[in-house]
Design an enzyme around this catalytic site. Sequence first.
Site, PDB file in Angstrom:
ATOM      1  N   ASP A  61       0.851  -1.189   0.000  1.00 18.07           N
ATOM      2  CA  ASP A  61       0.000   0.000   0.000  1.00 18.07           C
ATOM      3  C   ASP A  61       0.890   1.243   0.000  1.00 18.07           C
ATOM      4  O   ASP A  61       1.629   1.494   0.946  1.00 18.07           O
ATOM      5  CB  ASP A  61      -0.905  -0.005   1.228  1.00 18.07           C
ATOM      6  CG  ASP A  61      -2.041   0.985   1.130  1.00 18.07           C
ATOM      7  OD1 ASP A  61      -1.829   2.068   0.558  1.00 18.07           O
ATOM      8  OD2 ASP A  61      -3.142   0.682   1.629  1.00 18.07           O
ATOM      9  N   SER A 136      -7.154   4.219  -1.407  1.00 15.50           N
ATOM     10  CA  SER A 136      -6.979   2.765  -1.367  1.00 15.50           C
ATOM     11  C   SER A 136      -8.266   1.990  -1.591  1.00 15.50           C
ATOM     12  O   SER A 136      -8.218   0.806  -1.939  1.00 15.50           O
ATOM     13  CB  SER A 136      -6.354   2.354  -0.023  1.00 15.50           C
ATOM     14  OG  SER A 136      -5.063   2.892   0.119  1.00 15.50           O
ATOM     15  N   HIS A 197      -9.840  -2.644   6.769  1.00 16.51           N
ATOM     16  CA  HIS A 197      -9.280  -1.500   6.061  1.00 16.51           C
ATOM     17  C   HIS A 197      -9.655  -1.544   4.581  1.00 16.51           C
ATOM     18  O   HIS A 197     -10.100  -2.576   4.061  1.00 16.51           O
ATOM     19  CB  HIS A 197      -7.755  -1.508   6.236  1.00 16.51           C
ATOM     20  CG  HIS A 197      -7.053  -0.329   5.668  1.00 16.51           C
ATOM     21  ND1 HIS A 197      -6.380  -0.367   4.468  1.00 16.51           N
ATOM     22  CD2 HIS A 197      -6.906   0.931   6.133  1.00 16.51           C
ATOM     23  CE1 HIS A 197      -5.844   0.815   4.213  1.00 16.51           C
ATOM     24  NE2 HIS A 197      -6.151   1.625   5.208  1.00 16.51           N
ATOM     25  N   SER A 199      -8.071  -1.657   1.659  1.00 21.86           N
ATOM     26  CA  SER A 199      -7.483  -2.610   0.709  1.00 21.86           C
ATOM     27  C   SER A 199      -8.016  -4.025   0.910  1.00 21.86           C
ATOM     28  O   SER A 199      -8.562  -4.620  -0.028  1.00 21.86           O
ATOM     29  CB  SER A 199      -5.958  -2.573   0.794  1.00 21.86           C
ATOM     30  OG  SER A 199      -5.470  -1.292   0.461  1.00 21.86           O
ATOM     31  N   PHE A 312      -4.636  -9.223  15.829  1.00 25.40           N
ATOM     32  CA  PHE A 312      -3.527  -9.038  16.750  1.00 25.40           C
ATOM     33  C   PHE A 312      -3.433  -7.648  17.369  1.00 25.40           C
ATOM     34  O   PHE A 312      -2.565  -7.416  18.203  1.00 25.40           O
ATOM     35  CB  PHE A 312      -2.229  -9.399  16.031  1.00 25.40           C
ATOM     36  CG  PHE A 312      -2.255 -10.795  15.455  1.00 25.40           C
ATOM     37  CD1 PHE A 312      -2.183 -11.893  16.293  1.00 25.40           C
ATOM     38  CD2 PHE A 312      -2.399 -10.993  14.093  1.00 25.40           C
ATOM     39  CE1 PHE A 312      -2.230 -13.183  15.772  1.00 25.40           C
ATOM     40  CE2 PHE A 312      -2.449 -12.271  13.565  1.00 25.40           C
ATOM     41  CZ  PHE A 312      -2.366 -13.376  14.400  1.00 25.40           C
ATOM     42  N   GLU A 313      -4.315  -6.738  16.974  1.00 23.40           N
ATOM     43  CA  GLU A 313      -4.388  -5.411  17.585  1.00 23.40           C
ATOM     44  C   GLU A 313      -5.835  -4.925  17.514  1.00 23.40           C
ATOM     45  O   GLU A 313      -6.601  -5.370  16.664  1.00 23.40           O
ATOM     46  CB  GLU A 313      -3.480  -4.410  16.869  1.00 23.40           C
ATOM     47  CG  GLU A 313      -1.990  -4.577  17.156  1.00 23.40           C
ATOM     48  CD  GLU A 313      -1.600  -4.213  18.581  1.00 23.40           C
ATOM     49  OE1 GLU A 313      -2.332  -3.437  19.228  1.00 23.40           O
ATOM     50  OE2 GLU A 313      -0.553  -4.706  19.047  1.00 23.40           O
ATOM     51  N   ASP A 328       3.244  -9.898  18.879  1.00 21.04           N
ATOM     52  CA  ASP A 328       2.657  -9.654  17.564  1.00 21.04           C
ATOM     53  C   ASP A 328       3.473 -10.336  16.472  1.00 21.04           C
ATOM     54  O   ASP A 328       4.698 -10.159  16.406  1.00 21.04           O
ATOM     55  CB  ASP A 328       2.602  -8.153  17.263  1.00 21.04           C
ATOM     56  CG  ASP A 328       1.658  -7.415  18.193  1.00 21.04           C
ATOM     57  OD1 ASP A 328       0.773  -8.069  18.765  1.00 21.04           O
ATOM     58  OD2 ASP A 328       1.802  -6.187  18.341  1.00 21.04           O
ATOM     59  N   ASP A 366       2.002   2.663   3.606  1.00 26.24           N
ATOM     60  CA  ASP A 366       1.202   3.849   3.307  1.00 26.24           C
ATOM     61  C   ASP A 366       1.135   4.765   4.509  1.00 26.24           C
ATOM     62  O   ASP A 366       1.280   5.975   4.409  1.00 26.24           O
ATOM     63  CB  ASP A 366      -0.202   3.399   2.890  1.00 26.24           C
ATOM     64  CG  ASP A 366      -1.081   4.551   2.443  1.00 26.24           C
ATOM     65  OD1 ASP A 366      -0.747   5.207   1.450  1.00 26.24           O
ATOM     66  OD2 ASP A 366      -2.091   4.801   3.108  1.00 26.24           O
ATOM     67  N   HIS A 408      -1.032   2.661  -5.111  1.00 26.03           N
ATOM     68  CA  HIS A 408      -0.749   4.046  -5.477  1.00 26.03           C
ATOM     69  C   HIS A 408       0.644   4.372  -4.963  1.00 26.03           C
ATOM     70  O   HIS A 408       1.288   3.554  -4.283  1.00 26.03           O
ATOM     71  CB  HIS A 408      -1.773   5.012  -4.863  1.00 26.03           C
ATOM     72  CG  HIS A 408      -1.912   4.858  -3.380  1.00 26.03           C
ATOM     73  ND1 HIS A 408      -0.971   5.349  -2.491  1.00 26.03           N
ATOM     74  CD2 HIS A 408      -2.862   4.241  -2.614  1.00 26.03           C
ATOM     75  CE1 HIS A 408      -1.340   5.050  -1.258  1.00 26.03           C
ATOM     76  NE2 HIS A 408      -2.480   4.369  -1.293  1.00 26.03           N
TER      77      HIS A 408
END
Length: 559
Positions: A61, A136, A197, A199, A312-313, A328, A366, A408
């Site tokens: 990304d 994105s 997210h 993507s 994981f978060e 993590d 990104d 991008h």
Amino acid sequence: GVLEDPLGAQCLRTSPTLLSPPDAEKTPGYWNKGARRRLELALALQPAAEQAKNIILFMGDGMGLSTMSAARIYKGQLAGGSGEESMLAMETFPHMALAKVSASVPGGTVLLPVHETQLDLSCFQTYTIDRQVPDSAGTGTAYLCGVKANAKTLGLSGAAVYGKCRTTFGNEVDSILHRARLAGKSVGIVTTTRVQHASPGAAYAHSASRSWYADANMPKEALRDGCKDIAYQLVHNTDINVILGGGRIYMTPKRTPDPEYPEDPDQNGTRKDGRDLIAEWLSAKQGARYVWDKKGLDAIEDDSVSHLMGLFEPKDMRYELNRNTSTDPSIVEMTEKAIRILRRNPNGFFLFVEDDCVACAGGRIDHGHHSGRAKQALMEAVMLDRAVARAGDLTSPLDTLTVVTADHSHVFTFGGNTARGNSIFGLAPKKAKDKRAYTSILYGNGPGYSIRDGGRPAASLPAAEDKDYRQQAAVPLEAETHSGEDVVVLAQGPMAHLFHGVQEQHYIAHAMAYAACLEPYATEPRCRAARRASHGTQCSPQTLLALLTLCMAALMVSG
């Protein structure tokens, strides 16, 4: 077709440039010999026209060409070299194209191999692009669903309007991940961002807004009109076998304590509808497992689960340089776990792997760029490349099409006439016109803009080498922006030669679908022939018994 020679890529990985002493570079023979070797590899390269059993799409990304070049140098310097002579694993791929990420005129034709049917997009799906420089969500819809779309919308054609729920219905477009699952393949998502997210969301969701992560993030009108949040769609739209990334906060009811940060109310669940989507997912999938830390992921036996979700978060995962390695997993570890589970399916698999840390946070590439922190972004790019290399160890280019690209780029650059071996995060050798030092890496805009005492502050070492150092920017913005230039597409494996020239970004999804005989190309002549050949090699129990009898008879005669 003749399969690509895997040795070719291996030869590139062990380039003599990396092994020769510096003095060798001063002789013409050194460069002539290296060029001849590459010329021989290029002449030996032949298209691999077989059907792809597996597809892995790596998405950096925000990983534009300048980011890739800087990451290559950083990788080499991490290994103790000067850096310029280094090579990323993805750069060993034999086929390359450029993808246009900015706006295009409506309609058009997807170009397929000679003698194959051409698909007129004006008959398949109309599309528009409302931004010259994309986000994105719109790009994710292009490279995963095969159609250009409006910015900030997910899995919808250009007929959908950002933020308008009612324009969702009837304008949904299916991703290649969804089509691969319908074809009997296992499918997975790995990301360093939240799994909701933009993507990864384009792989399974249909949403008029990329920000509708949970119902708590949606306007009342959208909920009233029947739209579902992205987290809900993650669980209910497509049967995804492996889901690894961040995003716990959107999956559980409001005020549900986070398992890792139970004392921090800001990390609690946010859902207003009271649904526990993790529990719903587990109950609907036989043999499913859920984990939330590296220990849990490491404990998963590859052959013991059919479905794995690892969050994981609470939101995005941490930058690699900030990651707690005991709690993590890295993108390399998540990619390996996903491949080991998915490859058990005899029909093959599709895996989408994204690092947005190149830009912000997991797309972390990104996120790193958006914050103006180049070291964070470049480390994410290096980690994505390590994941590409590990995937290559676990699969074969004989049956796996691997594609690496970006959605991008960023207004990120490096220059300044620096000397060979200069730290990629170091200073230019001469001061600027204002008689102050500056770093090789600069941004066109972003939070790195600063004026002190009537001018910009001078850059200095070792401050510029710090992982959180913000490189200077020309224009003050709260967050650095995307840029609109083309991005590179690198490919190896079956039908990788389809990636050539300069293409619209949505072509990526079509080329992958064609390579694996997925819709809308499942009925192409080459795909029908492949199915007939496959069925022809399958022996019935009666045939196997007859062959066994013949073998036993032959053994008795020979004895």
